[in-house]
Design a protein around this motif. Structure first.
Motif, short mmCIF file in Angstrom:
data_model
loop_
_atom_site.label_atom_id
_atom_site.label_comp_id
_atom_site.label_asym_id
_atom_site.label_seq_id
_atom_site.Cartn_x
_atom_site.Cartn_y
_atom_site.Cartn_z
N TYR A 102 -138.87 11.01 -60.38
CA TYR A 102 -139.05 12.44 -60.56
C TYR A 102 -137.70 13.13 -60.35
CZ TYR A 102 -143.98 11.30 -60.26
OH TYR A 102 -145.22 10.75 -60.48
N VAL A 103 -137.21 13.78 -61.38
CA VAL A 103 -135.91 14.45 -61.33
C VAL A 103 -136.14 15.95 -61.16
CG1 VAL A 103 -133.75 14.90 -62.54
CG2 VAL A 103 -134.89 12.69 -62.80
N ASP A 104 -135.54 16.54 -60.13
CA ASP A 104 -135.72 17.97 -59.91
C ASP A 104 -134.62 18.76 -60.63
OD1 ASP A 104 -133.45 17.70 -58.33
OD2 ASP A 104 -134.57 17.65 -56.46
N PHE A 105 -134.78 20.09 -60.62
CA PHE A 105 -133.84 20.95 -61.33
C PHE A 105 -132.44 20.89 -60.72
CE2 PHE A 105 -137.67 23.67 -62.62
CZ PHE A 105 -137.77 23.01 -63.84
N GLU A 106 -132.36 20.62 -59.43
CA GLU A 106 -131.06 20.54 -58.77
C GLU A 106 -130.26 19.33 -59.25
OE1 GLU A 106 -129.18 20.33 -54.23
OE2 GLU A 106 -131.33 20.61 -54.53
N SER A 107 -130.95 18.25 -59.55
CA SER A 107 -130.27 17.02 -59.98
C SER A 107 -129.98 17.00 -61.48
CB SER A 107 -131.11 15.80 -59.60
OG SER A 107 -131.30 15.71 -58.21
N LEU A 108 -130.76 17.75 -62.27
CA LEU A 108 -130.63 17.70 -63.72
C LEU A 108 -129.19 17.91 -64.22
CD1 LEU A 108 -133.76 19.39 -65.38
CD2 LEU A 108 -132.79 17.15 -65.90
N PRO A 109 -128.50 18.98 -63.80
CA PRO A 109 -127.14 19.19 -64.31
C PRO A 109 -126.21 18.03 -64.00
CG PRO A 109 -127.94 21.16 -63.18
CD PRO A 109 -128.91 20.06 -62.88
N HIS A 110 -126.33 17.46 -62.81
CA HIS A 110 -125.46 16.36 -62.40
C HIS A 110 -125.74 15.09 -63.21
CE1 HIS A 110 -124.23 18.93 -59.13
NE2 HIS A 110 -125.49 19.02 -58.70
N LEU A 111 -127.01 14.87 -63.54
CA LEU A 111 -127.35 13.71 -64.36
C LEU A 111 -126.87 13.91 -65.79
CD1 LEU A 111 -130.94 13.06 -62.98
CD2 LEU A 111 -129.01 11.49 -62.80
N ASN A 112 -126.98 15.14 -66.31
CA ASN A 112 -126.47 15.42 -67.65
C ASN A 112 -124.97 15.20 -67.73
OD1 ASN A 112 -128.56 16.06 -69.46
ND2 ASN A 112 -128.77 18.13 -68.67
N PRO A 170 -120.37 12.56 -75.58
CA PRO A 170 -121.27 12.61 -74.43
C PRO A 170 -121.37 14.01 -73.87
CG PRO A 170 -119.68 10.81 -74.23
CD PRO A 170 -119.23 11.66 -75.37
N VAL A 171 -122.49 14.30 -73.21
CA VAL A 171 -122.68 15.61 -72.62
C VAL A 171 -121.58 15.90 -71.61
CG1 VAL A 171 -124.19 17.01 -71.17
CG2 VAL A 171 -125.16 15.63 -73.00
N ALA A 172 -121.16 14.88 -70.86
CA ALA A 172 -120.10 15.08 -69.87
C ALA A 172 -118.83 15.60 -70.54
CB ALA A 172 -119.82 13.77 -69.14
N LYS A 173 -118.54 15.11 -71.76
CA LYS A 173 -117.37 15.57 -72.50
C LYS A 173 -117.58 17.00 -72.98
CE LYS A 173 -113.36 15.22 -74.54
NZ LYS A 173 -112.12 15.15 -73.75
N LEU A 174 -118.79 17.30 -73.40
CA LEU A 174 -119.10 18.65 -73.87
C LEU A 174 -118.89 19.67 -72.76
CD1 LEU A 174 -120.31 20.52 -76.08
CD2 LEU A 174 -122.55 20.05 -75.09
N ILE A 175 -119.23 19.30 -71.53
CA ILE A 175 -119.07 20.20 -70.39
C ILE A 175 -117.61 20.58 -70.22
CG2 ILE A 175 -119.37 20.41 -67.89
CD1 ILE A 175 -121.99 20.40 -69.39
N GLU A 176 -116.70 19.67 -70.59
CA GLU A 176 -115.28 19.90 -70.37
C GLU A 176 -114.63 20.71 -71.47
OE1 GLU A 176 -113.68 16.03 -70.07
OE2 GLU A 176 -114.79 15.48 -68.26
N LEU A 177 -115.30 20.88 -72.60
CA LEU A 177 -114.69 21.54 -73.74
C LEU A 177 -114.41 23.01 -73.44
CD1 LEU A 177 -116.83 20.07 -76.64
CD2 LEU A 177 -114.52 19.44 -76.00
N ASP A 178 -113.31 23.52 -73.95
CA ASP A 178 -113.02 24.93 -73.75
C ASP A 178 -113.69 25.75 -74.85
OD1 ASP A 178 -111.48 24.75 -76.06
OD2 ASP A 178 -109.61 24.47 -74.96
N PHE A 202 -130.32 7.60 -67.84
CA PHE A 202 -130.78 8.97 -68.01
C PHE A 202 -130.40 9.46 -69.40
CE2 PHE A 202 -130.37 13.58 -67.74
CZ PHE A 202 -131.60 13.92 -67.20
N LEU A 203 -131.39 9.90 -70.17
CA LEU A 203 -131.14 10.41 -71.51
C LEU A 203 -130.83 11.90 -71.41
CD1 LEU A 203 -134.04 8.66 -73.46
CD2 LEU A 203 -131.63 8.00 -73.37
N PRO A 204 -129.75 12.35 -72.04
CA PRO A 204 -129.36 13.77 -71.95
C PRO A 204 -130.50 14.68 -72.40
CG PRO A 204 -127.64 12.48 -73.01
CD PRO A 204 -128.83 11.58 -72.90
N THR A 205 -130.57 15.84 -71.79
CA THR A 205 -131.59 16.82 -72.12
C THR A 205 -131.00 18.22 -72.10
OG1 THR A 205 -133.72 17.75 -71.41
CG2 THR A 205 -132.30 16.87 -69.69
N CYS A 206 -131.57 19.09 -72.90
CA CYS A 206 -131.13 20.48 -72.90
C CYS A 206 -131.57 21.19 -71.63
CB CYS A 206 -131.65 21.22 -74.14
SG CYS A 206 -133.46 21.23 -74.30
N PHE A 207 -132.56 20.65 -70.96
CA PHE A 207 -133.02 21.22 -69.70
C PHE A 207 -131.98 20.89 -68.61
CE2 PHE A 207 -136.69 21.17 -72.28
CZ PHE A 207 -137.55 22.15 -71.80
#
Length: 295
Positions: A36-46, A99-107, A74-79
């Motif tokens: 069970y993944v909570d909302f606090e962990s979701l961003p870090h898993l993405n 990867p989502v991790a790369k997207l997070i870094e984009l300017d 963990f499969l990336p999610t928009c949530f």
């Protein structure tokens, strides 16, 4: 007799059932685990800064303990994705070429690695539009919208569709409404950023001050707030059929859009203080349900 224990104080705990089991020599026993993944962990898993991993201890009476490492992909999610990144995603999150991790870094100007982020930012996340568009076409006159729960099995299918783009929306309007609330609740930074929370509480009964404060929000947050409020005002034009009222919607979406900042001391606020804060959140949002708002 075998006992299965969980090593404490690890992130993303895996709840276990049937912790005790008699097992004869040469026999097998299948063990099923649910994570069970909570909302606090979701961003870090993405982002990939956390992983699905835990350690279980298999204890045999009269024998040695065995440590079992359990891992998952963990499969990336928009949530759980930041709003500033969601508006850059013209494709579904599982279709992204990076990867989502790369997207997070984009300017803000995108990256040569992806043609997705070179396109202009969306006004609101496409996932929000898809859900509200579905509700607009199928749920305007549905009674109990945003107050009744959706169907569990439909919600899982709907989330998968929002992540992959495979399939089409075909579910109960209550399921779509619940998915919209979950999407907003999962935002790492709420629709009204935490840094504006106290000011919102202070000016909640003054519409003019509320409008001025809204103008100071980051553009993607302001656009989403305006869009949600406009959609809810449209819902309220059908109150004879859907039985919704502005105060109920203000309470639901006020708490969802104005998330309370955590107490740095770790102390929880009292019940009376919580009720007062909930009323102020509702009062702030209520201003934009009874008044047409535009920049």
């Amino acid at each position: 007799m075998a006992l299965l224990h969980q090593v404490p104080q690890l992130p993303l705990p895996i709840p276990l059932s049937n912790l005790k089991q008699f097992l004869c020599t040469g026999k097998q026993q299948r063990i099923s685990l649910s994570v069970y993944v909570d909302f606090e962990s979701l961003p870090h898993l993405n982002e990939g800064t956390e992983t699905l991993e835990d350690i279980l201890v298999f204890h045999v009476e009269g024998g040695a303990d065995s440590f079992i490492t359990v891992r998952g992909n963990f499969l990336p999610t928009c949530f759980g994705m930041p709003l500033s990144k969601m508006v850059k995603m013209h494709r579904f999150v599982r279709e992204l070429p990076v990867p989502v991790a790369k997207l997070i870094e984009l300017d803000d100007h995108g990256s040569s690695e992806s043609d997705v982020e070179q396109l202009p930012s969306l006004s609101i996340p496409k996932e929000v539009w898809m859900l509200t568009d579905y509700l607009y076409n199928h749920g305007l006159e549905t009674e109990g919208l945003f107050t009744e729960r959706g169907l569990r099995h439909e919600l899982g299918i709907l989330i998968e569709m929002l992540d992959t783009g495979i399939g089409h929306l075909a579910c109960s309007v209550h399921t779509a409404a619940e998915a919209l609330l979950l999407l907003l609740e999962a935002l790492p930074e709420p629709v009204i950023p935490v840094s504006f929370h106290q000011k919102c509480m202070e000016c909640c009964n003054n519409y003019t001050l509320c409008k001025q404060l809204l103008m100071r929000l980051p553009i993607e947050h302001r656009n989403l707030f305006k869009y949600i409020a406009a959609f809810l005002r449209e819902l309220l034009t059908h109150t004879e059929m859907n039985k919704l009222d502005s105060k109920t919607l203000a309470t639901v979406f006020g708490s969802m859009c104005l998330r309370s900042p955590g107490d740095p001391t770790g102390k929880s606020i009292g019940r009376r203080q919580q009720q007062q804060m909930t009323k102020k959140k509702a009062a702030f949002f209520y201003n934009f349900l009874i008044n047409e708002y535009d920049d």
